[in-house]
Scaffold this active site. Structure first.
Site, short mmCIF file in Angstrom:
data_model
loop_
_atom_site.label_atom_id
_atom_site.label_comp_id
_atom_site.label_asym_id
_atom_site.label_seq_id
_atom_site.Cartn_x
_atom_site.Cartn_y
_atom_site.Cartn_z
N GLU A 404 0.82 -1.22 0.00
CA GLU A 404 0.00 0.00 0.00
C GLU A 404 0.84 1.27 0.00
OE1 GLU A 404 -2.66 -3.26 1.43
OE2 GLU A 404 -0.59 -2.65 1.86
N GLN A 426 -7.95 -2.13 -0.61
CA GLN A 426 -8.89 -3.25 -0.67
C GLN A 426 -9.91 -3.16 0.46
OE1 GLN A 426 -7.49 -7.55 -0.47
NE2 GLN A 426 -7.75 -7.22 -2.67
N PHE A 427 -9.44 -2.75 1.63
CA PHE A 427 -10.29 -2.38 2.76
C PHE A 427 -9.67 -1.14 3.39
CE2 PHE A 427 -11.02 -6.85 2.14
CZ PHE A 427 -12.39 -7.00 2.33
N ALA A 428 -10.52 -0.26 3.91
CA ALA A 428 -10.01 0.98 4.50
C ALA A 428 -9.01 0.70 5.61
CB ALA A 428 -11.17 1.82 5.03
N PHE A 430 -6.64 -1.29 5.63
CA PHE A 430 -5.29 -1.55 5.12
C PHE A 430 -4.51 -0.27 4.84
CE2 PHE A 430 -6.79 -5.83 3.11
CZ PHE A 430 -7.04 -6.32 4.39
N HIS A 471 -11.25 -5.62 8.96
CA HIS A 471 -11.93 -5.33 7.70
C HIS A 471 -13.19 -4.51 7.90
CE1 HIS A 471 -9.51 -8.92 6.84
NE2 HIS A 471 -9.52 -8.58 5.57
#
Length: 665
Positions: A404, A426-428, A430, A471
């Site tokens: 990231e 992909q998910f906040a 991360f 997640h």
């Protein structure tokens, strides 16, 4: 008088005398500037200095190997990069003194600046992010078929950072034309190399990334120049990353105050004999290329230039603090242009609206690149970019390695090179792996040196789908408190589509939150064509005179359910839509009308945006209030997985009672 033999073996190959003298002059100039700076430092006329004495051959050789229109990302010991690009010295001196004629208007010091005019992008103190930024600049060059090389510097200490490894991996996977220049100068502040890494040479690390690497004598100006020149030409013809390890030594402290007492004297003595300037000067004299009179003439010329430009900088007025100037430079001005909604609509879900808005923006902006894990053929884990590869190709819809930080930095590099990007987390949750470049690079670049960060980061977020602690977070408060970032959080399909278009048009960095539980549960009639909606305008969903309900994201729907269940409650319901900028006027106007305010957020209470909104209401609407401002938020725990625990955690189940308590106050 015979000169002592050189400690460095030179081979001028096909370099003529003019080029050799140019190399010498370009090393002499930063050395003389540094010697003057050390005097001024002792006199208290400059506040700090990071010396590159003994390393000039690397900065000069690399810079002279590149074309003037190719970007260089230097560190704080690379004065020779700036002088070899012919930046007027008075501007450098003004920068170091915090004067307005510098590059950061007194907002940053030293070499922490960039300049598009000279195609230089300076470092930030966190070191690592500039490596990924170089990836982004190089990606833009490759996509635009410019046949250009990007050179980025770091030290051996910086190679211990994760950003280094992420940047090399991305560059190798995408075959980006980047020269990763590592100045191995013996010490990271006081930590010697044997405590920084355990491989024989840093160049060995390239093997693990499938990259070419070279070890270069960083004190040999001819070797640096000719090898980098040849590599740069090769990379222009066959784009690829190359790792260069320059063996050199830091002859002074990390910065002058730290000294060099931790360095064994015999080591200092050994490297002093390998001084790149003195050895090259001796060599040129032996070859009959440089005479004593020429050397004296060069010195006199540079010393006069240094003194004249120092006088200009010293005579320049000091900066007068102006609050408006400071606030106005945090964001690049954005001339919002409304694109009206067309009359034809169709009922679609929130997820479809985001996908449609993203697709139409890709059609509208040829320079827009989407990057993220699994976003290409797979279409992203939520299938928002499904079919995009077939329409736009893999150059513009790019699967990324799981890194990231480097991908956020790549987005920044694309912006520097004049392109736009949308980065999907992909998910906040991360974003924590890319937090540093978001809050320290993207957020601060325009304020620091007038460089926009034209990057949108998509943030699938929120609980309610039994996804557990890693997640399910709604972490908008991490970013609403960071000046320089814009934060968007739609609750409805129409808002999501229009606000996403605006986010992509806006040249500032935007965190675009998308609640996962709303993706497929919320439907709405949405215009079929491209349209925009303005930032900073809340939506008044219901009107009443008893209480003001303020919320965003999933909380808006919880509030609507509560009001539907209690039709006797007459409330103004404000959907904020954007959290930065915040529609303060709408909040105040509603609260002054109703006399009561309740703020509902999904995030846990302490430190959330509800706390700030509550304080603002208390400070600005106190005399209109008939009751204390009420905040409703989720539990002060991480987000649990199993349904019954998640339901207990969420603010949704607490809101109705809190609202009735406020009305009964």
């Amino acid at each position: 008088m015979l000169s002592k033999p050189t400690e460095i073996q030179y081979n001028k190959t096909n370099l003529d005398s003019n080029k050799l003298l140019e190399l010498y002059r370009n090393m002499l100039k930063p050395r003389l500037i540094e010697e003057k700076m050390l005097i001024l430092l002792r006199q208290g006329k400059v506040s700090k200095w990071f010396s590159g004495i003994g390393q000039e051959a690397i900065s000069v050789g690399v810079t002279m190997s590149l074309n003037k229109d190719e970007y260089i990302l230097p560190m704080h010991r690379n004065l020779g990069v700036f002088t070899s690009r012919d930046i007027p010295l008075h501007r450098l001196f003004s920068q170091w003194q915090g004067k307005a004629n510098g590059f950061t208007k007194g907002r940053d010091r030293s070499f922490h600046f960039g300049t598009q005019e000279f195609k230089i992008v300076g470092m930030i103190s966190h070191l690592g992010p500039q490596l990924g930024v170089a990836d982004g600049i190089a990606l833009a060059s490759k996509l635009q078929n410019k046949n250009q090389v990007t050179a980025v510097f770091t030290g051996e200490g910086g190679t211990s950072e994760g950003d280094f490894h992420e940047a090399l991996n991305v560059a190798s996977v995408w075959q980006l034309p980047v020269l990763f220049c590592v100045e191995n100068n013996g010490y990271g502040l006081s930590t010697p190399t044997n405590e920084q890494y355990n491989c024989k040479d840093i160049a060995d690390r390239a093997l693990g990334y499938g990259m070419e690497s070279h070890i270069i004598d960083g004190n040999n100006i001819i070797e640096v120049y000719t090898k980098v020149r040849d590599l740069a030409e090769s990379i222009r013809n066959r784009p690829r990353p190359v790792l260069l390890e320059f063996k050199t030594f830091r002859m002074r402290g990390h910065e002058e105050a730290s000294g060099t007492k931790y360095v064994p004297q015999d080591l200092m003595d050994t490297w002093a004999k390998k001084d790149p300037l003195e050895n090259f000067q001796t060599y040129l004299r032996e070859e009959g290329i440089l005479s004593e009179s020429q050397e004296a003439s060069f010195r006199e010329e540079f010393i006069q230039e240094i003194n004249e430009h120092l006088h200009m900088a010293f005579e320049e007025e000091t900066i007068i603090a102006n609050e408006s100037d400071e606030l106005n430079d945090v964001y690049k001005p954005f001339d919002y242009k409304e694109v009206a909604k067309n009359s034809e609509t169709k009922e679609i879900r929130l997820i479809d609206a985001i996908s449609e808005g993203l697709r139409q923006s890709m059609e509208r902006h040829d320079d827009l690149v989407i990057m993220g894990q699994d976003v290409a053929e797979y279409g992203g884990v939520f299938k928002i970019t499904e079919g995009f590869v077939e329409q736009f190709g893999k150059d513009r819809v790019r699967n990324t390695p799981i890194c990231e930080s480097a991908i956020v930095e790549t987005g920044m590099g694309l912006s520097i090179a004049g392109m736009k990007s949308v980065v999907e987390m992909q998910f906040a949750d991360f974003v924590t792996s890319g937090f540093n470049p978001v809050v320290n690079y993207l957020a601060k670049s325009h304020y620091r040196w007038n460089q926009e960060a034209d990057v949108v980061i998509r943030m699938p977020c929120g609980a309610g789908v039994a996804a557990g602690p890693f997640h399910s977070q709604t972490n908008e408060a991490w970013f609403t408190k960071t000046p320089g970032l814009k934060v968007v959080y739609p609750a409805f399909p129409m808002d999501a589509k229009g606000l996403l278009a605006t986010a992509i048009n806006d040249p500032n960095p935007v965190l675009f939150f998308e609640h996962k539980a709303l993706y497929r549960s919320i439907r709405q009639e949405v215009p079929t064509d491209y349209f925009t909606l303005p930032f900073g305008k809340a939506s008044l969903l219901k009107e009443g005179n008893q209480v003001t309900i303020i919320s965003y994201g999933a909380g808006v729907h919880w509030a609507l359910e509560t009001l539907d269940k209690n039709p006797d409650i007459q409330a103004d319901l404000l959907d904020l839509r954007t959290l930065q900028p915040l529609d303060v006027e709408a909040i105040y106007a509603s609260v002054k009308k109703t006399g009561r305010a309740i703020i509902l957020q999904e995030d846990s209470l302490f430190g959330g945006i509800a706390s700030d909104i509550s304080s603002m209401i208390m400070e600005n609407c106190f005399e209109y209030l008939d009751a204390p401002v009420k905040r409703v938020a989720s539990m002060e725990t991480p987000i649990p997985f199993i349904n019954q625990l998640e339901s207990q955690y969420l603010a949704k189940g607490k809101f109705e009672a809190a609202l009735k308590d406020l009305l009964a106050y």
